[in-house]
Design a protein around this motif. Structure first.
Motif, short mmCIF file in Angstrom:
data_model
loop_
_atom_site.label_atom_id
_atom_site.label_comp_id
_atom_site.label_asym_id
_atom_site.label_seq_id
_atom_site.Cartn_x
_atom_site.Cartn_y
_atom_site.Cartn_z
N GLU A 1 0.32 5.28 -0.01
CA GLU A 1 -0.31 6.59 0.07
C GLU A 1 0.69 7.70 0.33
O GLU A 1 1.85 7.89 0.49
CB GLU A 1 -0.30 6.46 1.62
N ASP B 1 -3.60 7.28 -3.02
CA ASP B 1 -3.90 5.52 -1.51
C ASP B 1 -3.72 4.79 -2.90
O ASP B 1 -4.95 4.61 -3.96
CB ASP B 1 -4.68 5.42 -0.98
N LYS C 1 -4.33 13.99 1.55
CA LYS C 1 -4.06 12.93 1.17
C LYS C 1 -4.47 13.10 -0.09
O LYS C 1 -5.52 12.82 -1.12
CB LYS C 1 -4.54 11.67 1.89
N ASP D 1 -6.18 6.00 -9.21
CA ASP D 1 -5.96 6.23 -7.69
C ASP D 1 -5.76 7.34 -7.04
O ASP D 1 -4.38 7.28 -5.85
CB ASP D 1 -4.84 5.32 -7.14
N ARG E 1 0.62 -1.32 0.25
CA ARG E 1 0.21 0.16 0.17
C ARG E 1 1.00 0.91 0.45
O ARG E 1 1.76 1.50 0.55
CB ARG E 1 -0.68 -0.03 0.76
#
Length: 276
Positions: free
Chosen positions: A167, A177, A174, A199, A165
């Motif tokens: 990020e 991700d 943000k 994403d 993952r």
């Protein structure tokens, strides 16, 4: 005692370096031929990280002469490679900032003059060769266009898929991700995380007019995070001109010199690069 290869390469960084290439190298100026050779060299002047072409004077299809004008000054863009303080010249530093002894020359064709676009090094190993300003001409290796600068045979780009993952945060926002990133490993540079656009919060980013080229990956377009000084031109994606970079075509990458990148929840350090 074992030798770390990167230290061997950096040990020669202050020196004038060259490497022959077997490729057919051609250059033109707006369609006017400049050189056609199969005896080109790749040359790195001291403290330069990217090579330029040197060609035999006998292979030139134009003539050389001493400059008729002084020309303007060349802005220097130094950078630190690491925390050890070793410095070099960013590729944005112009051709005329020479770091080895030699003679500047104009390149003169039947319909053009490229001022200060050649350099004759004062080195016995390069006798009979002149170095040409890459940006002054259009270049081909065999039948393929070369952009940015010649490809370095000691520089490699590898791309690997990951399910980790990834990020990306900036100023508490943000921006990405994903568990579908492509990891790009490039010699002497930090790993880059290329993320599928679905994403990435592209709705929070603003398209930038900035464009850059990479001889390994293509032409990049950029995005900025509005209202953030650190977010100017923070992300980019490459076009699809080079088939050997197809794993990252259209994927979005962030400067983790400024953005905060976490991998499986672990915050990664901000690397020190020419873009820090």
């Amino acid at each position: 005692m074992a030798t770390k290869l990167s230290e061997l390469l950096f040990g020669a960084f202050p020196d004038l370096r060259y490497q022959p290439t077997a490729k057919r190298v051609r250059a033109d100026f707006e369609g006017s031929p400049v050189v056609d050779t199969q005896e080109a060299l790749l040359v790195w002047e001291p403290k330069r990280v990217t090579p330029v072409y040197a060609v035999r004077e006998k292979d030139l299809l134009v003539r050389l002469r001493r400059p008729e004008a002084e020309g303007g000054s060349t802005e220097e863009h130094p950078f630190a490679w690491s925390t050890s303080g070793q410095t070099g010249l960013d590729p944005r530093t112009g051709f005329r900032r020479h770091t080895a002894p030699g003679e500047e020359l104009d390149v003169v064709g039947s319909a053009f003059t490229a001022a200060h676009a050649a350099f004759r090094p004062s080195d016995p190993d390069l006798e009979g060769y002149v170095v040409l300003d890459f940006k002054a001409f259009h270049w081909l290796e065999d039948q393929e266009e070369i952009i940015g600068h010649p490809r370095d045979p000691f520089h490699r780009v590898d791309v690997r898929a990951t399910l980790r993952r990834v990020e990306v945060m900036l100023d508490g926002v943000k921006l990405a991700d994903t568990v579908g990133a492509q990891l790009l490993y490039e010699t002497m540079l930090p790993v880059r995380y290329y993320i599928p656009p679905e994403d990435v919060r592209l709705d929070l980013l603003e398209a930038s007019p900035r464009r850059t080229v990479c001889p390994y990956k293509g032409e990049a377009r950029y995005w900025s995070l509005p209202g953030s000084e650190r977010g100017k031109n923070i992300a980019w994606a490459y076009d699809s001109r080079f088939i050997d970079a197809q794993q990252i075509h259209g994927l979005v990458c962030f400067f983790d010199e400024r953005a905060d990148v976490a991998v499986d929840g672990e915050l990664q350090p901000h690397p020190i690069t020419p873009w820090s």
